[in-house]
Design an enzyme around this catalytic site. Structure first.
Site, PDB file in Angstrom:
ATOM      1  CG  HIS A 179      -2.035   0.816   1.398  1.00  0.00           C
ATOM      2  ND1 HIS A 179      -1.658   2.214   1.842  1.00  0.00           N
ATOM      3  CD2 HIS A 179      -3.192   0.802   1.065  1.00  0.00           C
ATOM      4  CE1 HIS A 179      -2.944   2.738   1.976  1.00  0.00           C
ATOM      5  NE2 HIS A 179      -3.784   1.994   1.285  1.00  0.00           N
TER       6      HIS A 179
ATOM      7  CG  ASP B  32       0.630  -2.438   6.025  1.00  0.00           C
ATOM      8  OD1 ASP B  32      -0.303  -2.447   7.033  1.00  0.00           O
ATOM      9  OD2 ASP B  32       0.600  -1.879   5.106  1.00  0.00           O
TER      10      ASP B  32
ATOM     11  CD  GLN C 242      -6.799  -4.815   4.352  1.00  0.00           C
ATOM     12  OE1 GLN C 242      -7.662  -5.079   4.729  1.00  0.00           O
ATOM     13  NE2 GLN C 242      -6.873  -3.265   4.088  1.00  0.00           N
TER      14      GLN C 242
ATOM     15  CE  LYS D 103      -7.340   0.036   5.957  1.00  0.00           C
ATOM     16  NZ  LYS D 103      -7.797   0.653   4.746  1.00  0.00           N
TER      17      LYS D 103
ATOM     18  CB  CYS E  78      -3.491   3.284  -1.644  1.00  0.00           C
ATOM     19  SG  CYS E  78      -4.906   4.545  -1.565  1.00  0.00           S
TER      20      CYS E  78
END
Ligand SMILES: Cc1ncc(COP(=O)(O)O)c(C=O)c1O
Ligand SMILES: Cc1ncc(COP(=O)(O)O)c(C=O)c1O
Lengths: 124, 422, 422, 124
Positions: C121, C197, C200, C223, C379
């Protein structure tokens, strides 16, 4: 919150703290700071053959921190270092005999932290 | 005038009782309470409109984007900014000032200077102190005895190396309302950027960026009835346009390739990552609430309260307050200490400071009466150093406070002496 | 298994109708919807507990502080972090990664290297690209045809100058679940920091920082059923302890004087300014909601959905999807395009890309059926460059989606061709 | 959102756009980008004595952006530059004859922006 934290025992130790003052040539000393409110405490010790011969403190602070320093210094005077090393935070809190709210716990334990710091660097 | 009883009904938290007593909230300078209109706007957002913004094609995302951008316009109008693009949503005043320290700071060189004041909040000191590493010098304007700025010092301290002047509009300790329009003129005549910390002004009085002619204004939503986690950096568009971005990520780019990236237009250039739409919507509801009351009325009400409170404090035996006596140049905040208590049996430990009861004890004992004041250095240690005290207690007022609250406050002060048996 | 009908009842927004049709929300990868438990936790916070934290002596402020710190502990447990001090509250994943790029980046020198991947991202690319100014080199791991990382390249690209390896746990486009435990080993054998990261992954599967042994993990509250405006940076305490602060201001200091300042302990060192207590409380409620369902069950449910959706898409004439077919290494996200539509009358304009219908048109037409998917580069422009396409449509799943939603989605895809008369 | 934006007029201009292609030696040209979706448009013009003698475009994009480029180029072909200078965004939107939602407005106006850019730097 109740009035209980300002019971007479605490107020006496606040207004006429025991062991308040300086020791000229201490062989252990430390300065503690409570950055949230600017409280300062300095503790001075004379230690001889593992025994706390004398202990004094100076500083400025709220009733709780001054009273706790007064009570703590009384507790440890004349005791040996093992006693101090084994001393738990709760031992001091119990000795104060009041229920301390989270916001004031730093005040109550400032003397305890400063004393622990002091005996971790004893000069000969 | 303001109808406090009507207003209070909008603030659910004020119904809480502590020790059986009505809650007297005197800490709005730290954070304000929230009216049901703001709380409901947040719930309504999540129950009906929540989606990620800007890049969504579907209708729900368009609705969310629309709410977000309308909130920006509403905030823009509130401070009389000419363009919504001047409004950058950030987390709080602190982030806004750090954004400036990082981006403007990047261009500063060894020997460049920043002028600020001794009455600033840490948020307007520490970010600039970071720049000392590269040789940037920070100069501090001192205060007069009455807690106003020594305005002459600006002209004494300013040089051609002075790139930035950054000043709080209202002190969160002294309450002083600074003459920022005048300071702005000095800054601009010198070609320096002029930054205003509006954390304590925007919530409490009309603030007009066109009239002040500041280059930047920072403020926090949570201090003006809005939610936590949202704040605003206002900036003149032509300056924002020229600035480098602060954080990198989604939303703030034009194009990204392995070789590098180009930036989106302002304000998105400064809003990296998924924005806090909820926060913007909540802040906008808060702005509507304040607009409804009228910022002139808010200011008048606080003047009225602070006048009464200062009078009562002056009548009270042994309390010193800090900052100007004149409510024309003072916001609704009163920092104070017990001094000169007529009692020999006072803790030796505080004598040397001239303070007779530690602010922590004051706050604890007031709390027994459900009177909530802050105690400590109020994130203004340099000011405490300057005043020669370790800390103060602080009472501050907002639209839901009235004279009753002040009476309760004064009664509780009396109780402090009783509890400590002084 | 998950009882989707029961879960849906907790999400008020899902009752909305668009064009008379039940809303089919397939954009949870962008942001998730919020259960009533989270919405109520926010209202309840403002109605009963709101105050500024940490420095308040009065009971209300203690309650707020307690809620804030308990939220930190709850989040800490959720990712199996050993100490709550490892949890820094930030705005979102983007801010967490910028915090790292600024603080770790400050220590990097000309010629030092960072390894990341082409599937990141923008939030995990742009902040690191900022460091190119000082001569830091960024190397990108490529992907295989199936959308998995070329794992061999790590050993080829790593050198003694590689100070940081930063990789997404799950790709927000390909869905690929990377073998981050393995990548972490490579990083640590080389003495490089290892950043994950988790934007997700944390919302969608059990994530255990002890097991992964990452140095840092970044994720966003919005999220994972939580509010906007709150996110988390997890960091190993001994590393956080040694790091310089990011932003300066209130809360994060120990002492401030005109001459300089010293820092508070972690995590406060990294939390300048009034924190988003509401956000932390809301995130904690979201964590409770997810814990109640069980993250293993969330993961199993999404595997089940993605398997079914991929099967339906494969049966559908003319759709290509990106990323692995194997749901064992794939999260609940499917980026796709219309390709090879058997029709001569197709827009010449897209021919050269091999895409037959632009993702914007797909999203617009799906929206007519109340099917909400995202369209664009997500993104992740470097990944789009790598795949040789300008954009994709993307459907993503969460706990409130079921097979019905996927059927509606496939039906709506059919409608795309009808509306465009293909 | 309704089906209306994909009415036949738009679809025809999308599938068989007018003026699609390149001009070898244009005396005005510009490349427009819609960064949100990667849409690209290039416009080529031959301008003679203030008159748009020829105009063509290439690019990739969604139905709306391609149709709008087709329709816009038809509108301005043969007109003089003042006509283009006076052309408002709404004139193009009206010509499209559909209601454009905010999310798609950038698609609809990409050609407009690119054309304006092109005529702001005409070579002799
Ligand atoms: C993999 C990944 N990383 C980072 C981000 C950025 O998250 P946020 O916008 O909440 O900062 C996202 C969100 O889309 C993402 O999917
Ligand atoms: C004058 C002033 N500036 C800045 C701040 C910092 O605001 P925040 O904590 O919302 O960033 C405050 C808040 O106390 C303030 O009073």
């Amino acid at each position: 919150m109740t009035y209980d934290i300002y019971m007479d025992f605490i107020l006496e130790n606040y207004k006429n703290p025991k062991n308040y003052g300086k020791i000229e040539k201490p062989n252990a000393t430390s300065r503690g700071l409570n950055p949230l409110c600017g409280d300062e405490l300095e503790i001075f010790l004379i230690i001889d053959k593992n025994i706390i011969k004398d202990i004094k403190f100076t500083g400025k602070g709220c009733a709780i921190s001054i009273a706790s320093a007064s009570i703590l210094t009384e507790m440890v005077k004349g005791k040996d270092l093992d006693y101090v090393k084994n001393l738990k935070e709760n031992d001091l809190l119990n000795a104060l005999g009041i229920e301390i709210s989270p916001a004031r716990i730093k005040c109550a334990l400032l003397s305890y932290k400063t004393l622990k710091e002091a005996i971790s660097n004893i000069k000969n | 005038m303001i109808d406090v009883n009507k207003i209070r009904k909008d603030f659910p938290i004020l119904e809480r009782k502590f020790n059986g007593k009505r809650m007297i909230y005197l800490d709005s300078t730290a954070t304000s309470q929230k009216p049901i209109q703001v709380i409901d706007a947040i719930s309504d957002y999540y129950k009906n409109y929540n989606a990620n913004v800007h890049r969504g094609i579907y209708g729900l995302s368009e609705e969310a984007t629309d709410l977000y951008e309308k909130s920006r316009e509403n905030v823009s109008n509130f401070i009389n900014s000419k363009q919504a693009e001047s409004i950058v949503f950030v987390r709080n005043t602190t982030e806004a000032l750090n954004l400036l320290a990082y981006t403007l700071g990047k261009k500063l060189k060894d020997g460049d200077e920043i002028i600020t004041t001794v009455m600033e909040h840490h948020s307007n000191i520490v970010p600039w102190q970071f720049l000392k590493e590269k040789g940037v010098k920070i100069k501090y304007i001192d205060i007069n005895e009455d807690g106003t700025l020594k305005m002459d010092e600006f002209n004494n301290l300013i040089t051609e190396r002075t790139k930035i002047i950054t000043v709080t509009h209202v002190s969160n300790v002294l309450g002083t309302i600074n003459d920022i329009k005048h300071i702005g003129k000095i800054a601009h005549e010198n070609g320096s950027y002029f930054i205003v910390d509006g954390a304590q002004s925007v919530p409490h009085m009309p603030v007009d960026v066109e009239n002040i002619d500041c280059d930047f204004l920072a403020f926090s939503g949570h201090k003006m009835l809005g939610p936590m986690g949202i704040g605003v950096l206002y900036g003149k568009k032509e300056i924002l346009d020229e600035m480098d971005p602060f954080m990198g990520g989604g939303e703030m780019i034009n194009e990204v390739h392995l070789s590098g990236a180009t930036w989106a237009d302002v304000p998105l250039k400064f809003e990296a990552g998924t924005p806090n739409v909820e926060g913007a919507v909540g802040l906008s509801a808060a702005v509507n609430y304040l607009k409804n009351i009228g910022m002139e009325n808010v200011r008048e009400h606080e003047k009225y309260l602070v006048n009464y409170a200062l009078k009562r404090i002056e009548e009270f035996n042994g309390i010193t307050f800090y900052g100007p006596r004149d409510s024309e140049i003072r916001g609704g905040v009163i920092a104070f200490n017990f001094k000169n208590v007529k009692n020999e049996k006072i803790a030796k430990a505080l004598m040397d400071e001239g303070i007779m009861i530690h602010p922590h004890d004051v706050a604890s004992i007031l709390d027994i009466n459900a009177v909530m004041v802050r105690s400590g250095h109020h994130c203004a240690q340099p000011l405490m150093d300057r005043l020669g005290i370790p800390a103060t207690s602080r009472a501050s007022f907002y639209i839901y406070n009235d004279l009753d609250d002040i009476d309760e406050f004064i009664n509780a002060l009396d109780n402090v002496k009783k509890v400590l048996k002084l």
